[in-house]
Motif scaffolding. Structure first.
Motif, mmCIF file in Angstrom:
data_model
loop_
_atom_site.group_PDB
_atom_site.id
_atom_site.type_symbol
_atom_site.label_atom_id
_atom_site.label_comp_id
_atom_site.label_asym_id
_atom_site.label_seq_id
_atom_site.Cartn_x
_atom_site.Cartn_y
_atom_site.Cartn_z
ATOM 1 N N PHE A 89 15.680 42.956 14.565
ATOM 2 C CA PHE A 89 16.395 43.551 13.450
ATOM 3 C C PHE A 89 15.622 44.732 12.868
ATOM 4 O O PHE A 89 14.407 44.853 13.029
ATOM 5 C CB PHE A 89 16.631 42.517 12.344
ATOM 6 C CG PHE A 89 17.460 41.346 12.774
ATOM 7 C CD1 PHE A 89 18.836 41.461 12.903
ATOM 8 C CD2 PHE A 89 16.870 40.128 13.080
ATOM 9 C CE1 PHE A 89 19.609 40.386 13.299
ATOM 10 C CE2 PHE A 89 17.635 39.046 13.492
ATOM 11 C CZ PHE A 89 19.012 39.188 13.607
ATOM 12 N N GLN A 90 16.328 45.578 12.131
ATOM 13 C CA GLN A 90 15.733 46.751 11.513
ATOM 14 C C GLN A 90 14.666 46.369 10.487
ATOM 15 O O GLN A 90 13.655 47.042 10.353
ATOM 16 C CB GLN A 90 16.830 47.576 10.829
ATOM 17 C CG GLN A 90 16.336 48.849 10.144
ATOM 18 C CD GLN A 90 17.465 49.629 9.503
ATOM 19 O OE1 GLN A 90 18.618 49.226 9.555
ATOM 20 N NE2 GLN A 90 17.160 50.751 8.907
ATOM 21 N N GLU A 139 -0.665 43.313 6.867
ATOM 22 C CA GLU A 139 -1.824 43.996 7.444
ATOM 23 C C GLU A 139 -1.442 44.817 8.678
ATOM 24 O O GLU A 139 -2.303 45.385 9.335
ATOM 25 C CB GLU A 139 -2.907 42.980 7.822
ATOM 26 C CG GLU A 139 -3.471 42.206 6.648
ATOM 27 C CD GLU A 139 -4.404 41.074 7.052
ATOM 28 O OE1 GLU A 139 -5.166 40.598 6.197
ATOM 29 O OE2 GLU A 139 -4.364 40.655 8.231
ATOM 30 N N LEU A 140 -0.152 44.855 8.978
ATOM 31 C CA LEU A 140 0.337 45.565 10.153
ATOM 32 C C LEU A 140 1.175 46.767 9.743
ATOM 33 O O LEU A 140 1.820 46.758 8.688
ATOM 34 C CB LEU A 140 1.190 44.627 11.033
ATOM 35 C CG LEU A 140 0.533 43.333 11.504
ATOM 36 C CD1 LEU A 140 1.561 42.468 12.228
ATOM 37 C CD2 LEU A 140 -0.650 43.609 12.422
ATOM 38 N N SER A 141 1.203 47.788 10.581
ATOM 39 C CA SER A 141 2.073 48.945 10.343
ATOM 40 C C SER A 141 3.515 48.578 10.680
ATOM 41 O O SER A 141 3.790 47.516 11.251
ATOM 42 C CB SER A 141 1.620 50.123 11.208
ATOM 43 O OG SER A 141 1.872 49.853 12.581
ATOM 44 N N GLY A 142 4.455 49.483 10.332
ATOM 45 C CA GLY A 142 5.864 49.224 10.641
ATOM 46 C C GLY A 142 6.097 49.053 12.127
ATOM 47 O O GLY A 142 6.827 48.161 12.564
ATOM 48 N N PHE A 162 19.479 41.283 21.570
ATOM 49 C CA PHE A 162 20.368 41.967 20.628
ATOM 50 C C PHE A 162 19.487 42.701 19.619
ATOM 51 O O PHE A 162 18.730 42.064 18.878
ATOM 52 C CB PHE A 162 21.279 40.971 19.905
ATOM 53 C CG PHE A 162 22.204 40.232 20.831
ATOM 54 C CD1 PHE A 162 23.384 40.805 21.272
ATOM 55 C CD2 PHE A 162 21.890 38.953 21.279
ATOM 56 C CE1 PHE A 162 24.244 40.129 22.123
ATOM 57 C CE2 PHE A 162 22.740 38.262 22.135
ATOM 58 C CZ PHE A 162 23.915 38.859 22.557
ATOM 59 N N ALA A 163 19.567 44.024 19.587
ATOM 60 C CA ALA A 163 18.710 44.840 18.720
ATOM 61 C C ALA A 163 19.572 45.641 17.752
ATOM 62 O O ALA A 163 20.397 46.449 18.166
ATOM 63 C CB ALA A 163 17.843 45.784 19.563
ATOM 64 N N ASP A 164 19.381 45.394 16.450
ATOM 65 C CA ASP A 164 20.147 46.089 15.408
ATOM 66 C C ASP A 164 19.251 47.128 14.743
ATOM 67 O O ASP A 164 18.381 46.791 13.946
ATOM 68 C CB ASP A 164 20.646 45.079 14.369
ATOM 69 C CG ASP A 164 21.655 45.699 13.408
ATOM 70 O OD1 ASP A 164 21.927 46.908 13.531
ATOM 71 O OD2 ASP A 164 22.172 44.966 12.547
ATOM 72 N N GLU A 165 19.449 48.404 15.090
ATOM 73 C CA GLU A 165 18.655 49.515 14.569
ATOM 74 C C GLU A 165 17.151 49.223 14.677
ATOM 75 O O GLU A 165 16.422 49.225 13.677
ATOM 76 C CB GLU A 165 19.010 49.789 13.097
ATOM 77 C CG GLU A 165 20.440 50.186 12.849
ATOM 78 C CD GLU A 165 20.713 51.652 13.158
ATOM 79 O OE1 GLU A 165 19.809 52.304 13.681
ATOM 80 O OE2 GLU A 165 21.828 52.119 12.884
ATOM 81 N N PRO A 166 16.638 48.938 15.885
ATOM 82 C CA PRO A 166 15.228 48.529 16.011
ATOM 83 C C PRO A 166 14.233 49.600 15.613
ATOM 84 O O PRO A 166 13.069 49.294 15.374
ATOM 85 C CB PRO A 166 15.106 48.177 17.502
ATOM 86 C CG PRO A 166 16.161 49.002 18.171
ATOM 87 C CD PRO A 166 17.296 49.062 17.195
ATOM 88 N N THR A 167 14.670 50.870 15.554
ATOM 89 C CA THR A 167 13.746 51.946 15.184
ATOM 90 C C THR A 167 14.120 52.587 13.856
ATOM 91 O O THR A 167 13.562 53.609 13.484
ATOM 92 C CB THR A 167 13.727 53.040 16.272
ATOM 93 O OG1 THR A 167 15.035 53.621 16.383
ATOM 94 C CG2 THR A 167 13.333 52.464 17.618
ATOM 95 N N GLY A 168 15.048 51.985 13.113
ATOM 96 C CA GLY A 168 15.582 52.614 11.910
ATOM 97 C C GLY A 168 14.559 52.830 10.813
ATOM 98 O O GLY A 168 14.684 53.757 10.031
#
Length: 510
Positions: A89-90, A139-142, A162-168
């Motif tokens: 998910f986004q 502690e992690l980046s986006g 199923f990927a919903d806007e994975p790079t949004g």
């Protein structure tokens, strides 16, 4: 593998019905990489939710491996979601108190599996996060959080992702990393169905489906590369068929309860202060009440000081049901305010200032840093009404408001998270990938009601509505009355004017 026949879906909001999908027909073969595109409200996310067993259609047939999903038992669909489908998910949706490998392990726990850590670490290594397995999400980046989400989706070796806007919510560099992983999964034979609104992301797919107004308006297949479907995928297809036909029984694992207990104790350890305060409250509750009475005078003074910073003689006009501290107008989906309502309120003689407000959440990026924060679109008068004049730079002006300029006034938390010791004034900040110029920095305000008052960005109302959020309606209208004694009469006048404009019956519970 997947076939939709005349699929329709309608959502009901009060008396208003919105048809998200209209007689959609679609076929997706195993091993395909499909991108679904379309504007907001086109139905692409609804389609993905139906394909991913998250939402049933109202009409039509959804066939998965030849079986009608609507006729499957709820338990069978749950097993399909856990064993056959992987979701990205986004918003990542990672549990904040768990380490990266523990977040990846969650589908294994829900599936009643053991030996969680080795398999979780294996997936984290596959997405390039071997050295970040022991880190919690904040502690992690986006980009790293999205890779953890992908590892979690892969841990049960799914048949389809199923990927919903994975790079949004990601910057350009993180986008590239995520799509490289997606392409690698496709080359291994995993079926990928991805929703996106960016053409450069969709170009990675073999097939691009475009939607508008709940319908598929184009379905373009590019030259298909040779994809090697590994034997394990055939095995996974057999597992899926066994689950659908209820041949594969997933018996309850007694160890699953032990895992749940471990999760509960881990939550207590992670939130030590909260747990301690809860026990302390039970033990000394009566003493705390007595102490609060003794400190009442000091608390009253502190509250009055805080309220003075919020502005004086304020009315908050909100649509729908009554909201505490505000004036309520009408009910249902039709009770929404426009800029025309704001203009009418400003013309009331006793109204000193008035501002429309539209709010939302957004991902903001500067250089290689990103942060999720609150965005508020306001009028120019809002800064004086709410006493939020910048201590560095300025608030945006009337000219910038009318021209829908992309200017922003940022809080201290944004400065800390994105700029550090660097001076933000005059520099650009990306809000949902749109460049804004920083013209002012707000003084530190601390916390109020559990909310960080410094974690906010203010932009012109017109810019928020027409350039960033695409909204036609205001969330609320804030009104400053010229004198305290005019508050009640002004409230009644505002109510009457709005009711006349919209022909509502007033609901005033003030």
């Amino acid at each position: 593998m997947i076939e939709l026949k005349n699929i329709s879906k309608t959502y009901q909001s009060g008396k208003i019905a919105f048809q998200a999908l209209k007689n959609v027909d679609l076929k997706i073969e195993q091993g395909e990489f499909v991108a679904i595109m379309g504007a907001s409200g086109s139905g692409k996310s609804t389609l993905l939710h139906i394909l991913g067993f998250l939402d049933p259609p109202d009409d039509g047939e959804y066939l998965f491996l030849g079986q009608n999903v609507a006729k499957l038992k709820e338990g069978t669909i749950t097993k399909l979601r856990n064993k056959v489908a992987g979701f990205v998910f986004q918003q990542f949706h990672l549990l904040p108190g768990l380490k990266a490998y523990e977040n990846v392990s969650l589908p294994l726990i829900y599936g009643g599996n053991r030996d969680l850590k080795p398999k979780s670490l294996e997936q984290l290594i596959a997405v390039g996060l071997k050295d970040r397995a022991e880190h919690v999400p904040n502690e992690l980046s986006g980009g790293e959080r999205q890779r953890v989400a992908i590892a979690r989706a892969l841990v049960n070796d799914p048949l389809v992702i199923f990927a919903d806007e994975p790079t949004g919510n990601l910057d350009t560099a993180s986008e590239s990393e995520i799509m490289k992983i997606m392409n690698g999964l496709h080359e291994k034979g995993i079926t990928i169905i991805m929703v996106t609104h960016e053409m450069e992301i969709a170009e990675h797919a073999q097939r691009i489906i475009t939607m508008r107004d709940g319908k598929i308006i184009s379905d373009i297949s590019k030259n298909k590369s040779k994809v090697i479907i590994k034997i394990i995928k055939n095995i996974q297809s057999n597992i899926a068929e066994d689950i659908i036909n209820e041949k594969k029984k997933l018996s309850p694992n007694q160890a699953e309860w032990i895992d749940h207990i471990k999760q509960a104790f881990r939550s207590i350890r992670v939130n030590k202060l909260r747990s301690f305060l809860s026990m302390l409250g039970i033990l000394i509750g009566v003493a705390a009440v007595i102490a609060m009475l003794a400190l009442g005078k000091g608390a009253t003074s502190s509250i009055e000081k805080d309220l003075s910073r919020l502005g004086s003689n304020l009315l908050i006009v909100m649509p729908g049901n009554r909201s505490e501290g505000g004036v309520s107008m009408g009910t249902g989906a039709s009770s929404r305010f426009t800029e025309a309502d704001l203009a009418v309120i400003k013309n009331i003689p006793s109204v000193k200032r008035a501002s429309g407000v539209i709010s939302g959440k957004a991902q903001v990026v500067y250089s290689n840093k990103n942060w999720r924060t609150s965005i508020s679109g306001t009028d120019v008068d809002y800064s004086q009404m709410r006493v939020i004049e910048p201590n560095i730079g300025r608030y945006f002006n009337e000219k910038e408001q009318l021209a829908r300029e992309r200017v922003a006034v940022i809080g201290a938390t944004i400065v800390d998270k994105l700029y550090g010791t660097e001076d933000p004034l005059g520099k650009n900040i990306k809000i949902n990938k749109v460049n804004f110029k920083v013209v002012g920095i707000l003084p530190s305000k601390g916390f109020s009601g559990g909310r960080d008052e410094n974690d906010v960005i203010y932009i012109p109302l017109s810019t928020a509505m027409y350039r960033l959020m695409g909204e036609k309606y205001l969330n609320q209208i804030q009104v400053e009355v010229d004198k305290k004694e005019n508050i009640e009469s002004t409230k009644l006048e505002v109510t009457d004017l709005i009711n006349q404009l919209h022909k509502w019956q007033a609901i005033d519970n003030m």
